[in-house]
Scaffold this motif. Sequence first.
Motif, mmCIF file in Angstrom:
data_model
loop_
_atom_site.group_PDB
_atom_site.id
_atom_site.type_symbol
_atom_site.label_atom_id
_atom_site.label_comp_id
_atom_site.label_asym_id
_atom_site.label_seq_id
_atom_site.Cartn_x
_atom_site.Cartn_y
_atom_site.Cartn_z
ATOM 1 N N VAL A 164 -59.762 67.079 -32.825
ATOM 2 C CA VAL A 164 -58.489 66.695 -32.202
ATOM 3 C C VAL A 164 -57.364 67.453 -32.884
ATOM 4 O O VAL A 164 -57.534 68.047 -33.959
ATOM 5 N N ASP A 165 -56.205 67.439 -32.254
ATOM 6 C CA ASP A 165 -55.032 68.051 -32.871
ATOM 7 C C ASP A 165 -54.512 67.159 -33.982
ATOM 8 O O ASP A 165 -54.673 65.930 -33.945
ATOM 9 N N LYS A 166 -53.833 67.778 -34.956
ATOM 10 C CA LYS A 166 -53.262 67.002 -36.046
ATOM 11 C C LYS A 166 -52.231 66.009 -35.507
ATOM 12 O O LYS A 166 -52.109 64.879 -36.010
ATOM 13 N N SER A 167 -51.478 66.422 -34.459
ATOM 14 C CA SER A 167 -50.477 65.520 -33.891
ATOM 15 C C SER A 167 -51.140 64.268 -33.309
ATOM 16 O O SER A 167 -50.590 63.172 -33.392
ATOM 17 N N TYR A 168 -52.353 64.424 -32.749
ATOM 18 C CA TYR A 168 -53.077 63.265 -32.197
ATOM 19 C C TYR A 168 -53.476 62.320 -33.328
ATOM 20 O O TYR A 168 -53.353 61.095 -33.206
ATOM 21 N N LEU A 169 -53.925 62.913 -34.440
ATOM 22 C CA LEU A 169 -54.306 62.101 -35.589
ATOM 23 C C LEU A 169 -53.088 61.385 -36.168
ATOM 24 O O LEU A 169 -53.162 60.213 -36.547
ATOM 25 N N ASP A 170 -51.944 62.086 -36.213
ATOM 26 C CA ASP A 170 -50.716 61.457 -36.705
ATOM 27 C C ASP A 170 -50.341 60.250 -35.841
ATOM 28 O O ASP A 170 -49.965 59.185 -36.357
ATOM 29 N N HIS A 171 -50.454 60.410 -34.535
ATOM 30 C CA HIS A 171 -50.156 59.310 -33.636
ATOM 31 C C HIS A 171 -51.154 58.156 -33.815
ATOM 32 O O HIS A 171 -50.790 56.987 -33.757
ATOM 33 N N ALA A 172 -52.412 58.514 -34.051
ATOM 34 C CA ALA A 172 -53.434 57.481 -34.247
ATOM 35 C C ALA A 172 -53.128 56.651 -35.490
ATOM 36 O O ALA A 172 -53.219 55.417 -35.468
ATOM 37 N N PHE A 173 -52.747 57.311 -36.571
ATOM 38 C CA PHE A 173 -52.397 56.584 -37.790
ATOM 39 C C PHE A 173 -51.113 55.776 -37.599
ATOM 40 O O PHE A 173 -50.955 54.693 -38.172
ATOM 41 N N ARG A 174 -50.190 56.313 -36.786
ATOM 42 C CA ARG A 174 -48.938 55.598 -36.553
ATOM 43 C C ARG A 174 -49.198 54.313 -35.753
ATOM 44 O O ARG A 174 -48.619 53.275 -36.036
ATOM 45 N N ASP A 175 -50.099 54.406 -34.784
ATOM 46 C CA ASP A 175 -50.421 53.224 -33.980
ATOM 47 C C ASP A 175 -51.291 52.229 -34.733
ATOM 48 O O ASP A 175 -51.267 51.021 -34.437
ATOM 49 N N HIS A 176 -52.051 52.721 -35.698
ATOM 50 C CA HIS A 176 -52.974 51.855 -36.446
ATOM 51 C C HIS A 176 -52.805 52.127 -37.944
ATOM 52 O O HIS A 176 -53.669 52.729 -38.589
ATOM 53 N N PRO A 177 -51.676 51.698 -38.492
ATOM 54 C CA PRO A 177 -51.358 52.017 -39.888
ATOM 55 C C PRO A 177 -52.346 51.450 -40.910
ATOM 56 O O PRO A 177 -52.371 51.906 -42.048
ATOM 57 N N GLN A 178 -53.148 50.454 -40.494
ATOM 58 C CA GLN A 178 -54.110 49.884 -41.436
ATOM 59 C C GLN A 178 -55.176 50.899 -41.849
ATOM 60 O O GLN A 178 -55.863 50.714 -42.851
#
Length: 280
Positions: free
Chosen positions: A259-273
């Motif tokens: 995946v793109d790094k931006s997708y991973l950033d969004h994933a962590f933002r949506d699921h900060p745990q």
Amino acid sequence: MSRRSGEPPHHRNLTCYVNYGCRLPECADRYREWNRNRATAKRAGQWQPHVDAEPVRHHLRKLEEHGISIRQAATLAGVGARSLHPLFTRPIRHTVRPEIAAAVLAIDPEQATPTRIDATGTARRIEALVADGWPMANLADHLGVYRSYVHALIRRHEDGQKILASTAAKVAAGYDHLAGKRPAKHGIKQRQIKQARNLAASRRWAPTSYWATRMDVIDDPDFEPLYGVTRREIIAQDAAWVMRTTGLDRHATAQRLGVDKSYLDHAFRDHPQYAVEVAA
């Protein structure tokens, strides 16, 4: 033996005559008949007096420590539960028939202990029915357990406790009977159905339709159901594991996961745990 004061608890055996001095005609006749039978047995060399009940009482307590109730012990011994209860209820019985003593003492607590198994499948079946709209309170009758025990079975699974195999079998049978059926057609009100489904949704409990094609793993504690989990959350979980175990940064982890790094950033933002940071 000294006489006990008060009224005898019943007039069904020799206790009232011997211990309480009861002289009702039927009780006196019972005592005389017992004496005649004893004399006949003695002459034939077949008389066996009662034996000390304390070893039997001690063994029954040991069985209880292994989860075997007095009623279950009576069943295993092939005797009536009423013959064992007087060993613990007042007036305490101090002797017992030798054949009863032998049968109880022959019960091996290790072999007779009820089989206990992992509670994963049982909890998942209950959760799935709740997700279908069945309130826990209404499931009890269908599953053959007490109402309060339905929720307790889920808690036991969450706490890592095992449950009786017989209980698991009851729940499995009830699940097979209810899976796919509409609660409304069985008298469940819409308000109750909605509450049950909301509870299941808040805890991501998969419905019976999810398990319909996964019954081979419903009892497997190593199988992780991903019902209600988005792709973005899965990426966040996988990325967290990769970064913790390999030390890769977000850019390298994203590449590994495709995946793109931006997708991973969004994933962590949506699921900060799941968000993980590592040294650059």
